[in-house]
Each structure stands twice: as C-alpha cells, then as structure tokens.
Scaffold this motif. Structure first.
Motif, PDB file in Angstrom:
ATOM      1  N   ASP A   1       0.807  -1.225   0.000  1.00 27.27           N
ATOM      2  CA  ASP A   1       0.000   0.000   0.000  1.00 27.27           C
ATOM      3  C   ASP A   1       0.842   1.279   0.000  1.00 27.27           C
ATOM      4  O   ASP A   1       0.307   2.371  -0.139  1.00 27.27           O
ATOM      5  CB  ASP A   1      -0.982   0.012   1.176  1.00 27.27           C
ATOM      6  CG  ASP A   1      -0.290  -0.038   2.533  1.00 27.27           C
ATOM      7  OD1 ASP A   1       0.950  -0.028   2.582  1.00 27.27           O
ATOM      8  OD2 ASP A   1      -1.020  -0.102   3.549  1.00 27.27           O
TER       9      ASP A   1
ATOM     10  N   ASP B   1      -1.226   8.660   4.821  1.00 26.49           N
ATOM     11  CA  ASP B   1      -2.657   8.808   4.561  1.00 26.49           C
ATOM     12  C   ASP B   1      -3.351   7.469   4.351  1.00 26.49           C
ATOM     13  O   ASP B   1      -4.512   7.293   4.724  1.00 26.49           O
ATOM     14  CB  ASP B   1      -2.886   9.682   3.320  1.00 26.49           C
ATOM     15  CG  ASP B   1      -2.484  11.127   3.567  1.00 26.49           C
ATOM     16  OD1 ASP B   1      -2.476  11.530   4.746  1.00 26.49           O
ATOM     17  OD2 ASP B   1      -2.183  11.831   2.591  1.00 26.49           O
ATOM     18  N   ARG B   2      -2.670   6.521   3.722  1.00 25.40           N
ATOM     19  CA  ARG B   2      -3.327   5.256   3.382  1.00 25.40           C
ATOM     20  C   ARG B   2      -2.579   4.011   3.855  1.00 25.40           C
ATOM     21  O   ARG B   2      -3.103   2.913   3.759  1.00 25.40           O
ATOM     22  CB  ARG B   2      -3.528   5.170   1.863  1.00 25.40           C
ATOM     23  CG  ARG B   2      -4.489   6.220   1.335  1.00 25.40           C
ATOM     24  CD  ARG B   2      -4.745   6.035  -0.150  1.00 25.40           C
ATOM     25  NE  ARG B   2      -5.571   7.101  -0.671  1.00 25.40           N
ATOM     26  CZ  ARG B   2      -6.899   7.122  -0.632  1.00 25.40           C
ATOM     27  NH1 ARG B   2      -7.538   6.109  -0.099  1.00 25.40           N
ATOM     28  NH2 ARG B   2      -7.572   8.139  -1.109  1.00 25.40           N
TER      29      ARG B   2
ATOM     30  N   THR C   1      -3.923   0.508   6.190  1.00 26.85           N
ATOM     31  CA  THR C   1      -5.383   0.551   6.232  1.00 26.85           C
ATOM     32  C   THR C   1      -5.946  -0.771   5.705  1.00 26.85           C
ATOM     33  O   THR C   1      -5.783  -1.796   6.340  1.00 26.85           O
ATOM     34  CB  THR C   1      -5.921   1.759   5.435  1.00 26.85           C
ATOM     35  OG1 THR C   1      -5.387   1.724   4.091  1.00 26.85           O
ATOM     36  CG2 THR C   1      -5.494   3.066   6.084  1.00 26.85           C
ATOM     37  N   THR C   2      -6.580  -0.754   4.554  1.00 24.73           N
ATOM     38  CA  THR C   2      -7.307  -1.928   4.079  1.00 24.73           C
ATOM     39  C   THR C   2      -6.424  -3.157   3.882  1.00 24.73           C
ATOM     40  O   THR C   2      -6.832  -4.281   4.207  1.00 24.73           O
ATOM     41  CB  THR C   2      -8.027  -1.604   2.755  1.00 24.73           C
ATOM     42  OG1 THR C   2      -8.754  -0.387   2.912  1.00 24.73           O
ATOM     43  CG2 THR C   2      -9.008  -2.710   2.405  1.00 24.73           C
TER      44      THR C   2
ATOM     45  N   ALA D   1     -12.479  -2.167  -1.019  1.00 28.24           N
ATOM     46  CA  ALA D   1     -11.450  -1.135  -0.921  1.00 28.24           C
ATOM     47  C   ALA D   1     -11.818   0.087  -1.749  1.00 28.24           C
ATOM     48  O   ALA D   1     -11.609   1.226  -1.327  1.00 28.24           O
ATOM     49  CB  ALA D   1     -10.099  -1.695  -1.370  1.00 28.24           C
TER      50      ALA D   1
ATOM     51  N   ASP E   1     -12.166   3.460   0.162  1.00 27.76           N
ATOM     52  CA  ASP E   1     -11.044   4.380  -0.012  1.00 27.76           C
ATOM     53  C   ASP E   1     -10.976   5.044  -1.385  1.00 27.76           C
ATOM     54  O   ASP E   1      -9.996   5.714  -1.695  1.00 27.76           O
ATOM     55  CB  ASP E   1      -9.720   3.643   0.239  1.00 27.76           C
ATOM     56  CG  ASP E   1      -9.596   3.146   1.666  1.00 27.76           C
ATOM     57  OD1 ASP E   1     -10.142   3.812   2.562  1.00 27.76           O
ATOM     58  OD2 ASP E   1      -8.971   2.103   1.888  1.00 27.76           O
TER      59      ASP E   1
ATOM     60  N   GLY F   1      -7.605   3.512  -3.341  1.00 28.05           N
ATOM     61  CA  GLY F   1      -7.682   2.326  -2.502  1.00 28.05           C
ATOM     62  C   GLY F   1      -7.972   1.080  -3.314  1.00 28.05           C
ATOM     63  O   GLY F   1      -7.413   0.011  -3.060  1.00 28.05           O
TER      64      GLY F   1
ATOM     65  N   PRO G   1     -12.714  -2.525   6.070  1.00 29.62           N
ATOM     66  CA  PRO G   1     -13.188  -1.138   6.004  1.00 29.62           C
ATOM     67  C   PRO G   1     -14.176  -0.757   7.105  1.00 29.62           C
ATOM     68  O   PRO G   1     -14.733   0.335   7.073  1.00 29.62           O
ATOM     69  CB  PRO G   1     -13.868  -1.103   4.633  1.00 29.62           C
ATOM     70  CG  PRO G   1     -14.397  -2.482   4.452  1.00 29.62           C
ATOM     71  CD  PRO G   1     -13.368  -3.382   5.082  1.00 29.62           C
TER      72      PRO G   1
END
Length: 313
Positions: free
Chosen positions: A55, A82-83, A86-87, A122, A126, A130, A185
């Motif tokens: 990611d 920022d990302r 996450t997922t 995703a 996102d 994402g 999520p």
C-alpha cells in the motif's frame, strides 16, 4: 517493522509445517516430510506477510508533484501516512484474500470472484486509489499462490500460509508508526495508539529495533535448522567488534521511533563486520557466515548502545 514480518511468518509456518504437515507434501530429501515441503510453506507465508506493505506504492506516484519547500523523502512519508496500514492490513481482508488465493489454486474464476470482493470493498471505502492498491495486493498474492501451487502446495496449505502471513503482519506493526486498521473497512479501532511501554522515547526505539532483530534471528535459525546446519558454527568471533558502536549513545540525542533514521542508518553498517569471516562470501557457506556474523555484530551493537545509554542516563 521492515522485514521482520516475513521472517516471523517464515519461522512460524516452517515449524508448523514440519510438525503438522502431511506426508504427502513434496520433498526432495526423502519420502517423509519435510525439508522442501516445510521450507516451501514457510517461504509462501513470508511472501504473503510482505503483501500488506504494497500500500506504500501509491505514495511514490504522488512524489512527482512536490509542494514547495518539501523533499521527495518528506512528501513520500506524508503521502504514505494517509493510506498506509489501512485496508491491506485488515484482518477481515486477510481472511477473504486467503480464501481467494486458495480458491485460485482450485479454480481460477473462483479465486478472482473472491478477490474481486476485497477490491470492491477497498474501492468503496477508499476510492479509486484504494481500489488500485488492492488490485496490486490481489495480483501479487495470486502470483505467490500460483508459484506455491506449482511447487506442490495444496489449496489448504496455500490458505494456511496466506492467512498466517497476512494476520502476523499487522500485529508486528504495533511498535512502529500508527496502529493498523485491523478491521477495515469497518470503523472499529481496537488499538488506537502505538504500543510504547516506556516513557523514554529512545527506550521504545531500542525495543522496536530489538524486536525486529529477534524475529529475524528466529526466521534464520529456523531456516538453517531445517537444513541441518548449526548456526553457531557460522558466527565469526569478529562479531564482537559490534560493541564499538556503544559511544553512539553519546552522539545520537533524541533518537526515537519517530526519529529513527540516524540510529538505523548508523547501526546497520555494523553488519558489514561479516566480511571478516574466513569463508568466501560467494559460496553458500560463506554467505551464511557473512549474514549471521553481521547480524550478530548488529545485535551486540544494539546491546552495547543500550548499556551505554542506560549508563548515560
């Protein structure tokens, strides 16, 4: 962690495969379990454990448009925050993705159907970025699953290796950076802050770095043990030179997890101590001696730094 995820997953998967693996597993050593089969499962788990960090690639594309006054390095990490974690670090995604990778080895369309589900999740959660990151995640996972299938691992073993690797990864991130989104999520946050047991920030950095070294040692020792090699015979006495790193405790003021670059950049070169090993590094034996001696030197450097730091305090 940087590479600790993979080493930890490799060690755990290899041990489990040797202990509980099927005798029908592929082997180049004998008709009994084992060596190639266990190592193949371990390598698959290690590669799957590395997948979540894919990611960070989205940040690389954002570096081309730097804001005024920022460097590529600063912008990369700002964009990554920022990302990142996450997922791709979600335990929910880990289960569905592992099922998809296993199904891929059974029927390609079944695998793509399951993996399309996490890509859709995703994308909804996102946005296009994402979704794109998850496409890369699924694609590289499919590559690993395909190779694992080709070397003889069953869909059940691919599922197990994938699940172990993907589940191990987010937990090993708890000592560095922001905690992963364990249930993305979904907006469920079981752990909101980084694990920092010490008030002193440098002590937390030493804990995080020491943990990374520990799991690297774990993975390497499991690997060489699986090959029937005594790792102690491949650590040159010259590794004790790592203790000369101790005075850096008086130089690196304010080292912390958030300001780890000076510490990491100066302690890792200590690993070059491995070149003093007697064996030629371009042989397999020599390469192993180089790696283990270098790792031992870094470990002693960390210990010496910690002792000096405590004495300084």
């Amino acid at each position: 962690m940087f590479v600790g995820h993979a080493f930890l997953a490799f060690g755990l998967a290899t041990i489990l495969a040797r202990r509980f693996g099927s005798e029908a597993g592929p082997s180049i050593i004998s008709g009994r379990i084992p060596l190639r089969y266990a190592v193949a499962v371990g390598l698959a788990a290690a590669l799957f454990a590395s997948l979540p960090d894919i990611d960070v690639v989205h940040a690389a594309f954002q570096v081309v448009s730097l804001p005024d006054g920022s460097t590529a390095f600063d912008h990369f990490w700002a964009a990554t925050s920022d990302r990142h974690r996450t997922t791709t670090h979600s335990l929910l995604v880990a289960v569905v993705a592992s099922l998809g990778f296993a199904l891929w080895a059974v029927r390609r369309w079944m695998g793509w159907l399951a993996l399309s589900g996490i890509v859709l999740f995703a994308a909804v959660a996102d946005g296009p970025v994402g979704g794109t990151v998850m496409v890369l995640f699924a694609t590289f996972g499919v590559v690993v699953a395909t190779v694992a299938d080709e070397v003889g691992l069953s869909p059940r073993e691919i599922f197990g290796a994938s699940l172990l690797g993907l589940v191990v990864h987010p937990f090993t991130d708890l000592l560095t950076g922001e905690p992963p989104a364990f249930f993305a999520p979904l907006d469920i946050v079981p752990i909101a802050n980084r694990v920092e047991p010490f008030v002193d920030p440098t002590s937390n950095l030493l804990l995080a770095f020491g943990t990374e070294l520990a799991v690297i040692w774990f993975g390497l020792v499991v690997a060489v043990a699986a090959l029937g090699i005594d790792p102690r015979r491949h650590v040159h006495v010259g590794a004790v030179l790592g203790v000369v790193y101790a005075p850096m405790a008086f130089v690196l003021n304010g080292a912390s997890v958030d300001n780890a670059v000076p510490f990491v950049a100066t302690i890792l070169p200590v690993g070059l101590t491995g070149v003093i090993s007697r064996d030629r590094p371009w042989t397999i034996t020599g390469g192993l001696t180089f790696v283990l001696t270098g790792l031992a030197a870094i470990t002693l450097a960390l210990f010496a730094f910690a002792v000096a730091y405590v004495a300084l305090a």
